[in-house]
Design a protein around this motif. Sequence first.
Motif, mmCIF file in Angstrom:
data_model
loop_
_atom_site.group_PDB
_atom_site.id
_atom_site.type_symbol
_atom_site.label_atom_id
_atom_site.label_comp_id
_atom_site.label_asym_id
_atom_site.label_seq_id
_atom_site.Cartn_x
_atom_site.Cartn_y
_atom_site.Cartn_z
ATOM 1 N N GLN A 217 52.879 12.479 -25.888
ATOM 2 C CA GLN A 217 52.677 13.923 -25.805
ATOM 3 C C GLN A 217 51.769 14.426 -26.919
ATOM 4 N N THR A 221 47.981 13.200 -24.550
ATOM 5 C CA THR A 221 47.862 14.278 -23.560
ATOM 6 C C THR A 221 46.417 14.743 -23.435
ATOM 7 N N ILE A 242 54.148 22.377 -23.822
ATOM 8 C CA ILE A 242 55.119 21.350 -24.190
ATOM 9 C C ILE A 242 55.995 21.845 -25.344
ATOM 10 N N ALA A 293 54.418 19.260 -17.665
ATOM 11 C CA ALA A 293 54.419 19.303 -19.128
ATOM 12 C C ALA A 293 55.593 20.119 -19.653
ATOM 13 N N GLY A 297 58.323 18.267 -21.883
ATOM 14 C CA GLY A 297 58.421 18.745 -23.257
ATOM 15 C C GLY A 297 59.689 19.520 -23.529
#
Length: 418
Positions: A217, A221, A242, A293, A297
């Motif tokens: 992440q 990303t 996120i 996302a 997240g």
Amino acid sequence: MFQVLNASWALLLGIFMLMLGNGVQGTLLGLRGEVEGFSTTEMSIIISAYFLGFLFASRMAPRMIQRVGHVRVFAALGSTISAILILYPTLADPWAWAVGRVIIGFCFCGVYITAESWLNDSATNETRGKALSLYMIMQMGGVVAGQYVVALGDVAGFVLFVIPSVLVSLAFAPILLSVRPAPAFEVAKPLTVRELIKISPLSCVGMFALGGVFAAQFGMTAVYGVKVGMTVPQISIMISTIYIAALLLQYPIGLISDHMDRRWLIAILSMIGGAGAFIGVLTDNYWLVVVAAVAAGGTSNPLYALLIAYCNDYLAREDMAGASGGLLFINGVGAIIGPILVGFVMDNVGPQGYWAYISVLLFGLGVYAIWRMTQRSTPNLESEDQSNMAYVMMQTATPVAVEVAQEVWGQAEEDENT
């Protein structure tokens, strides 16, 4: 809250600026790497290098603070971060970037440890919970704001590298000019990995898996976004969601966790996150990818703190800080391996491999949590105080912050007994 801000505004402002700079450089490198022609595998190694430095610092930085003090460590690490950030665009080589990421990861981890222990000293037993919550809000807020700074500039230019360097340099001014003296610092003895696995296999497996998720992440990303043809503003919005989702869900998940078997909550959140990430495998629609996302997240970040709280359900109070340090080490190992794995998957199956990787890890954690419930009975929380202690750790979840929460809980017990 005003009392906390009055005592700690300089430190909190400095942390916000630091995280703003870190949020910019984390996304910027993924975007600039594509401009420089770096392969996905090379970018995955560069991203992993940051967490290697983090891992070293989690062991070495506390001893550095003990040896030379907070002020010198702050100044040394801050100036090093600023210098490396400026050097990135002048050394457009993947191995040079990897070395720089190791150094920056080491420095940022050292800064966090220093800041948290300093925050502990500036707060009282009555204000520590609020202070730590504000600290986490500043961290998340800085990362989110950093994504929109990236969207304002040209990733192929030099200016976006100067901005985080300046922000990091300025971040230390209010902290180092504060009239409050630096506190003493003591290193908590960590539990070994073997001891932690025996105490809570679920927490150890979960922290390792989340290390891989977080690393993807934080760094990969942007690489994914470039590969599927997103614009810089679109990538910035996706990454910011996120952390916004994590910030909004942390508090309610913390409340829920103290009123049920945490393993069920770990399993449910993991499954939701895995299902959400799988949406990204099935579609290239931008807004559905943003939903993926948000789901990944908003569940993975609270899971980190939830796993620490669950592990502490089986610990004596004096072992909690040491266990948190050990779990952070396990998380760091996962974070080092994670980007290399996701880079390999993306190279072989395409950009959607990014979401497939996250989905598999979260689904796997959910299945393992369910299986662990068949192997062990529900932990028996001895008192409401222990439940409250776990909730405080849901909001902090770092070794120094857990040690602070531990002190608050101990003081509360003493007050009840007198």
